[in-house]
Motif scaffolding. Structure first.
Motif, PDB file in Angstrom:
ATOM      1  N   GLY A  36      66.897 124.400 -11.788  1.00 50.86           N
ATOM      2  CA  GLY A  36      66.816 122.915 -11.797  1.00 50.86           C
ATOM      3  C   GLY A  36      67.503 122.558 -10.594  1.00 50.86           C
ATOM      4  O   GLY A  36      68.418 122.919  -9.855  1.00 50.86           O
ATOM      5  N   ALA A  37      66.658 121.381  -9.800  1.00 54.96           N
ATOM      6  CA  ALA A  37      67.364 120.639  -8.871  1.00 54.96           C
ATOM      7  C   ALA A  37      68.405 119.575  -9.096  1.00 54.96           C
ATOM      8  O   ALA A  37      68.092 118.447  -9.706  1.00 54.96           O
ATOM      9  N   THR A  38      69.652 119.857  -9.027  1.00 51.42           N
ATOM     10  CA  THR A  38      70.797 118.790  -9.392  1.00 51.42           C
ATOM     11  C   THR A  38      70.630 117.863  -8.187  1.00 51.42           C
ATOM     12  O   THR A  38      70.250 118.214  -6.995  1.00 51.42           O
ATOM     13  N   GLN A  39      70.870 116.750  -8.378  1.00 55.59           N
ATOM     14  CA  GLN A  39      70.984 115.438  -7.658  1.00 55.59           C
ATOM     15  C   GLN A  39      71.769 115.763  -6.484  1.00 55.59           C
ATOM     16  O   GLN A  39      71.769 115.585  -5.356  1.00 55.59           O
ATOM     17  N   GLU A  40      73.157 116.404  -6.912  1.00 59.18           N
ATOM     18  CA  GLU A  40      74.110 116.242  -5.822  1.00 59.18           C
ATOM     19  C   GLU A  40      75.144 117.382  -6.318  1.00 59.18           C
ATOM     20  O   GLU A  40      75.383 117.538  -7.439  1.00 59.18           O
ATOM     21  N   LEU A  41      75.347 118.648  -5.594  1.00 58.30           N
ATOM     22  CA  LEU A  41      76.101 119.547  -5.750  1.00 58.30           C
ATOM     23  C   LEU A  41      77.536 119.581  -4.688  1.00 58.30           C
ATOM     24  O   LEU A  41      76.938 119.942  -3.414  1.00 58.30           O
ATOM     25  N   LYS A  42      78.468 119.187  -5.100  1.00 58.87           N
ATOM     26  CA  LYS A  42      79.581 119.185  -4.184  1.00 58.87           C
ATOM     27  C   LYS A  42      80.446 120.533  -4.380  1.00 58.87           C
ATOM     28  O   LYS A  42      80.912 120.758  -5.635  1.00 58.87           O
ATOM     29  N   MET A  43      80.877 121.059  -3.242  1.00 55.98           N
ATOM     30  CA  MET A  43      81.535 122.308  -3.304  1.00 55.98           C
ATOM     31  C   MET A  43      82.051 122.539  -2.014  1.00 55.98           C
ATOM     32  O   MET A  43      81.823 121.906  -1.150  1.00 55.98           O
ATOM     33  N   ASN A  44      83.098 123.365  -2.002  1.00 57.41           N
ATOM     34  CA  ASN A  44      83.902 123.649  -0.680  1.00 57.41           C
ATOM     35  C   ASN A  44      83.405 124.871  -0.412  1.00 57.41           C
ATOM     36  O   ASN A  44      83.529 126.064  -0.709  1.00 57.41           O
TER      37      ASN A  44
END
Length: 127
Positions: free
Chosen positions: A44-52
């Motif tokens: 699935g395409a998540t809108q925003e994926l924040k990670m280091n």
């Protein structure tokens, strides 16, 4: 979620994870659940994926793979999944949860919070 995966893998993490939810926190947990050189597949395409990126990906040489339209040959893959299920290696019933049409809002909420991987709405033809 990632801590639970690490616990059942004796602290190592999974070689592969697969996220079909498109929920950012689940996608991130799929990455953080990986062992060194593990691969996370995102369906699935998540809108925003924040990670280091350095800590979550580079430090352990992890891979992130986008999967579009199954990224497999159904004639080969589906028999493999069925065989794995028969052997108890792919408990797909743990991936899905059925909801009546009246409970569609609950299905959406549980999908968004990540407590359900794949909600399935059933429609009663006699209603």
């Amino acid at each position: 979620m990632a801590d639970a995966v690490k616990q059942v893998t004796n602290g190592y993490g999974a070689k592969y994870t697969l996220d079909t939810t498109a929920v950012s926190m689940v996608s991130l947990a799929a990455v953080k659940s990986l062992d060194i050189m593990g691969t996370a597949g995102l369906v699935g395409a998540t809108q925003e994926l924040k990670m280091n990126f350095t800590a979550d990906m580079l430090a352990d040489n992890r891979r992130l793979m986008a999967i579009t339209q199954g990224d497999s040959v159904p004639q080969l893959f589906l028999p493999q999944l069925i065989e794995a299920h028969k052997k108890g290696q792919f408990p797909f019933e743990k991936l899905v949860k059925f909801y009546s049409l009246a409970d569609i809002n609950q299905a959406m909420a549980e999908s968004l919070d990540g407590s359900v991987i794949k909600p399935i709405i059933t429609i009663d033809e006699n209603a």
